[in-house]
Design a protein around this motif. Structure first.
Motif, PDB file in Angstrom:
ATOM      1  N   GLY A 103      14.475  37.135  29.305  1.00  0.00           N
ATOM      2  CA  GLY A 103      14.135  35.718  29.299  1.00  0.00           C
ATOM      3  C   GLY A 103      12.687  35.482  28.908  1.00  0.00           C
ATOM      4  N   ALA A 104      11.789  36.344  29.423  1.00  0.00           N
ATOM      5  CA  ALA A 104      10.373  36.211  29.077  1.00  0.00           C
ATOM      6  C   ALA A 104      10.157  36.424  27.585  1.00  0.00           C
ATOM      7  CB  ALA A 104       9.546  37.216  29.883  1.00  0.00           C
ATOM      8  N   ALA A 105      10.827  37.408  26.999  1.00  0.00           N
ATOM      9  CA  ALA A 105      10.694  37.661  25.565  1.00  0.00           C
ATOM     10  C   ALA A 105      11.245  36.494  24.746  1.00  0.00           C
ATOM     11  CB  ALA A 105      11.417  38.956  25.203  1.00  0.00           C
ATOM     12  N   TYR A 106      12.361  35.951  25.159  1.00  0.00           N
ATOM     13  CA  TYR A 106      12.991  34.844  24.426  1.00  0.00           C
ATOM     14  C   TYR A 106      12.058  33.631  24.387  1.00  0.00           C
ATOM     15  CZ  TYR A 106      16.199  31.002  23.420  1.00  0.00           C
ATOM     16  OH  TYR A 106      16.785  29.877  22.876  1.00  0.00           O
ATOM     17  N   PHE A 107      11.507  33.242  25.523  1.00  0.00           N
ATOM     18  CA  PHE A 107      10.671  32.041  25.566  1.00  0.00           C
ATOM     19  C   PHE A 107       9.282  32.286  24.967  1.00  0.00           C
ATOM     20  CE2 PHE A 107      13.873  30.901  28.780  1.00  0.00           C
ATOM     21  CZ  PHE A 107      14.249  29.663  28.268  1.00  0.00           C
ATOM     22  N   ALA A 108       8.835  33.524  24.957  1.00  0.00           N
ATOM     23  CA  ALA A 108       7.588  33.831  24.258  1.00  0.00           C
ATOM     24  C   ALA A 108       7.749  33.596  22.765  1.00  0.00           C
ATOM     25  CB  ALA A 108       7.178  35.272  24.540  1.00  0.00           C
ATOM     26  N   TRP A 148       9.292  43.992  26.556  1.00  0.00           N
ATOM     27  CA  TRP A 148       7.893  44.001  26.964  1.00  0.00           C
ATOM     28  C   TRP A 148       6.977  43.980  25.738  1.00  0.00           C
ATOM     29  CZ3 TRP A 148       8.943  48.843  30.425  1.00  0.00           C
ATOM     30  CH2 TRP A 148       9.678  48.456  31.548  1.00  0.00           C
ATOM     31  N   VAL A 149       7.331  44.763  24.720  1.00  0.00           N
ATOM     32  CA  VAL A 149       6.511  44.819  23.511  1.00  0.00           C
ATOM     33  C   VAL A 149       6.462  43.454  22.829  1.00  0.00           C
ATOM     34  CG1 VAL A 149       6.323  45.816  21.185  1.00  0.00           C
ATOM     35  CG2 VAL A 149       6.838  47.295  23.153  1.00  0.00           C
ATOM     36  N   ILE A 150       7.592  42.770  22.773  1.00  0.00           N
ATOM     37  CA  ILE A 150       7.650  41.444  22.144  1.00  0.00           C
ATOM     38  C   ILE A 150       6.712  40.470  22.852  1.00  0.00           C
ATOM     39  CG2 ILE A 150       9.132  39.432  21.754  1.00  0.00           C
ATOM     40  CD1 ILE A 150       9.620  41.685  19.792  1.00  0.00           C
ATOM     41  N   VAL A 151       6.749  40.464  24.187  1.00  0.00           N
ATOM     42  CA  VAL A 151       5.861  39.570  24.941  1.00  0.00           C
ATOM     43  C   VAL A 151       4.402  39.955  24.699  1.00  0.00           C
ATOM     44  CG1 VAL A 151       5.179  38.796  27.245  1.00  0.00           C
ATOM     45  CG2 VAL A 151       7.605  39.089  26.699  1.00  0.00           C
ATOM     46  N   ALA A 152       4.110  41.249  24.669  1.00  0.00           N
ATOM     47  CA  ALA A 152       2.732  41.692  24.440  1.00  0.00           C
ATOM     48  C   ALA A 152       2.230  41.249  23.070  1.00  0.00           C
ATOM     49  CB  ALA A 152       2.657  43.213  24.566  1.00  0.00           C
ATOM     50  N   ALA A 161       3.364  38.719  21.259  1.00  0.00           N
ATOM     51  CA  ALA A 161       3.223  37.255  21.271  1.00  0.00           C
ATOM     52  C   ALA A 161       1.949  36.838  21.982  1.00  0.00           C
ATOM     53  CB  ALA A 161       4.443  36.625  21.930  1.00  0.00           C
ATOM     54  N   SER A 162       1.581  37.583  23.025  1.00  0.00           N
ATOM     55  CA  SER A 162       0.357  37.224  23.761  1.00  0.00           C
ATOM     56  C   SER A 162      -0.884  37.388  22.895  1.00  0.00           C
ATOM     57  CB  SER A 162       0.229  38.093  25.017  1.00  0.00           C
ATOM     58  OG  SER A 162      -0.217  39.409  24.705  1.00  0.00           O
TER      59      SER A 162
END
Length: 864
Positions: free
Chosen positions: A198-203, A296-300, A302-303
């Motif tokens: 979910g975190a990756a999707y919304f990022a 996790w990599v996707i969120v990182a 995007a950050s």
């Protein structure tokens, strides 16, 4: 970022669901330390596998991955991706060995592998060193990540977060034991993974990011690369070359220990079989390296677009403690974009991951401190409930100690580097100690001491402002530690031969490293194949890396590259499917039997003392009297030698190869079977030079037994064909548990003689717990009138040969097979199935038995 009532409702419901197993399993956990720390050794592969994955997924893990990606790109993750080589080595080389060891904790290993005071010292020292110091460092890193997330998401100060987390973890871990931890892990892993995706999707949904295509368009290709830039040799050396060539085998790090250890070993020891230990560890590595990293990599990544600088995080969250702001906090910062409901799910997921990891570390650390230190060195005579109670107290104290250490850390990366350096250089010992007999306790003491001293010296220098890069620290520590422990190995005395023999008999490691011990002691070979293990390791590494980089290639939109990885994935996966059944066929317990056995060992060496005794009241033929006078009970004529009936029954039950254990003087038996030339069974002979007992007789047949399961029986007993056939159909070591009333009613054995026979103490699962030879009246009463009787008929594996060699003489001065089996049960954890039997056995022990046995056997068809 403000959670709503819906978010908090989701969090509360998740906590309630997660804590239910702890409450339900609390009573079971309190029965014994085996239940509290290893779930009674009954866990299936899928449960231990998911539990391993859940434990290694904590609040600090996505933070650490984010730290890696923001500082050095995706390729920076080779710092932990390289540990796949370690993990797969554990799967294919060590999982089965750990399960065979049957220790309660991996520190108990030291006193079955090494000997004397040094073995005791290393066990006690590592109980404190790992269970307290090392474990508190790990838990502090996890606490720090929870603090940073709570500070960003909830605005909570450090003290409030740690206070709430302390109460949650103590309440959970001290209550549930390992069963509750693992079952809860199963629930929590599902919640945590849902939150990660979910975190990756919304990022990706953020306008600044613009989905996958927008993300990869904005992030530099060097940052996205799976491997570092080879033009920068220093970077490539530190990120790729060192991890893949040195780090994976040389560094001890919890969850990725060379040879397995800590909570990974704890899960393998909790498995219900060797096969479950191997399969569960394999599943863990697949999920850990191939399933989890990309969200996790996707969120990182995007950050890096949303918060390109640390100042952007600080400006967005002005209430955050400035000293906590770091690249690892960027993951928490990205959670601000989660909508209502999903934020609650994410909070629940991170809380689940946190509690899962902390509860495992608390249970694991407590097992060291209670079982390996308190129980071993402080109080050895208490009951099980006392040790469980102490374990619950220690759990609380351990959590409080970890909270104190949390205040000394700044980032997850800092903790990671420190733990890596402290364990540097020790890993090679943990790989070789299973396969090379020469390593001793002093080797491990020297490695620990040198690694600790060197790494702490570097840590202090860095804290003082000396610029020393992590690669230099790692390599220097490895070199110094390795030189020191190898020198200590050759400068100190080897482990005592008796300890080495016991260890090899119990664990049976493969390879040339134990050849000297095997040859000196006459021990049998290992059931494992190092070649198969090596092939499995290569295929497993290829399979998981192909899944990891293949899925990454498809995410990047690199279809050609993705197809290449897909091909590697399919080929290596097919290889594993073909190989695993072969590995599992060797992954049986000491008492396991594969295909139905065809070999039988018949004990015909006895002196026949009771048969030689005259009995004027018994009328015998001249041939019967001559055989009785010689003591050769097996050759007493009942139309034909009694032994023919025994061999015919074996043939009818499916046995094709028989070894008759005889004395040097028993030429009549040899001559009889040379003349009769049986066609249904192949008859061989083994000479027992002196009548030293039934265990010694079995050893005389060791060459005939080889690596095969076999039955062993007396030559003066006729066992029903259906009993022999039932025994042959078992898949594990077994013996018939004869009903005494049926023996008296349907056989020829008087009740007063049966009263002197061995009684069987059988547990609730139907396994032999104890065999009581020549029971006195008090013992017989204690076992009960329904206690079954042994008639010295066994289905055994070659593993019993080791205990036959080591069994002490009985009060009669003989080496008894029942005592050797009891030794295998007590010392090596062999499970022997007791099969309830209501049938008669014809016993030819003394002259008075001959007429009754002849009457019952006369007319019985014999086909040899």
């Amino acid at each position: 970022m403000h959670p709503t009532s819906l978010d908090w409702t989701i969090v509360v419901i998740s906590i309630a669901i997660s804590f239910a197993p702890a409450i339900l399993l609390a009573r079971r956990a309190g029965r014994s330390t085996a239940e509290f720390f290893t779930s009674g050794r009954a866990a299936p592969w899928w449960l231990i596998g998911v539990s391993m994955v859940a434990t290694t997924f904590s609040t600090d893990t996505p933070n650490l991955v984010t730290n890696f990606v923001r500082e050095g790109g995706v390729a920076n993750n080779w710092a932990w991706w390289a540990f796949l080589l370690t993990g797969m080595a554990t799967v294919f080389f060590y999982a089965r060995l750990w399960r065979r060891s049957r220790v309660l904790t991996d520190l108990e290993f030291y006193e079955i592998r090494y000997s004397g005071k040094p073995a005791q010292f290393v066990r006690g020292f590592r109980a404190l060193y790992l269970g307290l110091f090392f474990n508190c460092m790990i838990m502090a890193a996890v606490n720090l990540a929870a603090v940073k997330i709570a500070n960003v998401v909830l605005g909570w100060p450090m003290g409030k977060t740690l206070a709430i987390c302390t109460v949650l973890n103590i309440a959970f871990a001290a209550t549930s034991g390992l069963w509750g931890v693992m079952v809860t892990d199963l629930i929590q892993f599902g919640i945590a993974m849902t939150g990660s995706f979910g975190a990756a999707y919304f990022a990706l949904k953020q306008p600044a990011v613009g989905g996958l295509s927008g993300l990869f368009r904005q992030i530099p290709a060097t940052t996205l690369a799976f491997v570092p830039d080879f033009g920068d040799w220093r970077l490539t050396l530190s990120l790729l070359v060192i991890p893949l060539t040195v780090q994976w085998w040389s560094v001890w790090y919890p969850g990725a220990e060379p040879g397995g250890g800590s909570y990974i070993a704890q899960r393998m020891l909790a498995a219900k079989s060797e096969r479950d230990a191997l399969a569960g560890t394999l599943f863990f590595n697949v999920a850990h390296y191939a399933l989890r990293p990309w969200p996790w990599v996707i969120v990182a990544l995007a950050s890096m677009i949303v918060f390109p600088n640390l100042s952007d995080i600080a400006a967005t969250f002005p209430y955050v403690d400035p000293h906590l702001v770091g690249h690892d906090m960027a993951y928490s910062a990205m959670l601000k974009f989660l909508p209502t409901g999903f934020l609650g799910l994410m909070i629940a997921g991170m809380l689940a991951a946190y509690v899962s990891t902390l509860s495992t570390h608390l249970n694991w650390g407590t097992s060291y401190l209670v079982h390996d230190f308190y129980r071993r060195f402080v109080r050895r005579d208490a009951d099980e409930r006392h040790y469980v109670f102490i374990g619950r107290i220690v759990t609380g104290l351990l959590m409080l100690a970890a909270v104190g250490v949390t205040y000394a850390l700044d980032s997850a990366r800092q903790s990671f580097n420190l733990l890596m350096s402290i364990g540097a250089g020790t890993g090679l010992i943990y790989l070789l100690r299973w396969f090379w007999w020469r390593i001793n306790a002093w080797s491990e003491i020297a490695a620990m001491a040198s690694s600790f001293v060197v790494s702490i010296a570097f840590f202090a220098a860095q804290k003082s402002g000396v610029a020393i890069d992590a690669t230099t620290v790692l390599l220097v520590t490895i070199v110094v530690t390795t030189v020191v422990w190898i020198a200590a190995t050759y400068l100190t005395r080897p482990t005592e031969p008796a300890t080495l023999e016991r260890f090899y008999t119990r664990v049976r490691p493969a390879g040339p490293g134990w050849r000297a011990v095997r040859e000196r002691m006459g021990l049998g070979p290992s059931p494992d194949s190092l070649a198969d293990s090596l092939l499995g390791w290569v295929l497993g590494v290829a399979f998981i890396y192909a899944a990891l980089f293949g899925s990454g290639s498809l995410l990047y939109g690199r279809w050609a590259q993705g197809l290449v990885w897909l091909a590697v994935f399919l080929v290596s996966g097919w290889g594993l499917v073909m190989l695993l059944p072969r590995l599992w066929s060797g992954s049986r317990s000491e008492g396991a039997v594969g295909t139905p056995p065809t070999k039988a060992v018949v004990l015909a060496r006895g002196l026949g003392t009771r048969m030689r005794a005259p009995d004027a009241g018994v009328g015998l033929s001249a041939a019967q009297a001559a055989a009785a006078n010689s003591g050769m009970k097996a050759m007493i004529e009942i139309d034909r030698p009694f032994l023919d009936y025994v061999l015919s029954a074996l043939a009818d039950a499916g046995f094709t190869d028989v070894c008759l254990v005889i004395g040097p003087e028993h030429t009549a038996i040899r001559e009889h079977y040379a003349r009769s030339a049986p066609s249904r069974v192949r008859v061989q002979f083994a000479i027992q030079a002196k009548p030293l007992g039934t265990a010694d007789a079995v050893l005389a047949a060791a060459e005939f037994i080889g690596n095969d399961a076999f039955v062993v029986l007396n030559s003066d007993n006729y066992y029903p064909v259906e009993v022999l056939r039932t025994l042959r159909e078992q898949h594990e070591a077994a013996l018939p548990a004869f009903d005494r009333d049926a023996l008296v009613r349907d056989g020829n054995i008087p009740a007063e003689r049966i009263a002197r026979y061995a009684l069987l103490d059988v547990d609730a699962e139907g396994y032999l717990r104890r065999i009581v030879e020549k029971p006195d009246e008090a013992t017989a009463r204690a076992l009960g009138a329904g206690a079954a009787v042994s008639m010295n008929l066994w289905l055994l594996t070659p593993a019993v040969l080791g205990t036959c060699r080591r069994v002490p003489p009985s009060p009669r001065g003989e080496l008894e097979l029942p005592n050797a089996v009891q030794l295998a049960i007590d010392e090596f954890g062999v499970r022997v199935r007791a099969i309830p039997v209501r049938a008669a056995v014809l016993d030819l022990s003394q002259r008075g038995d001959i007429p009754a046995v002849a009457e019952r056997l006369r007319g019985t068809p014999v086909r040899l």
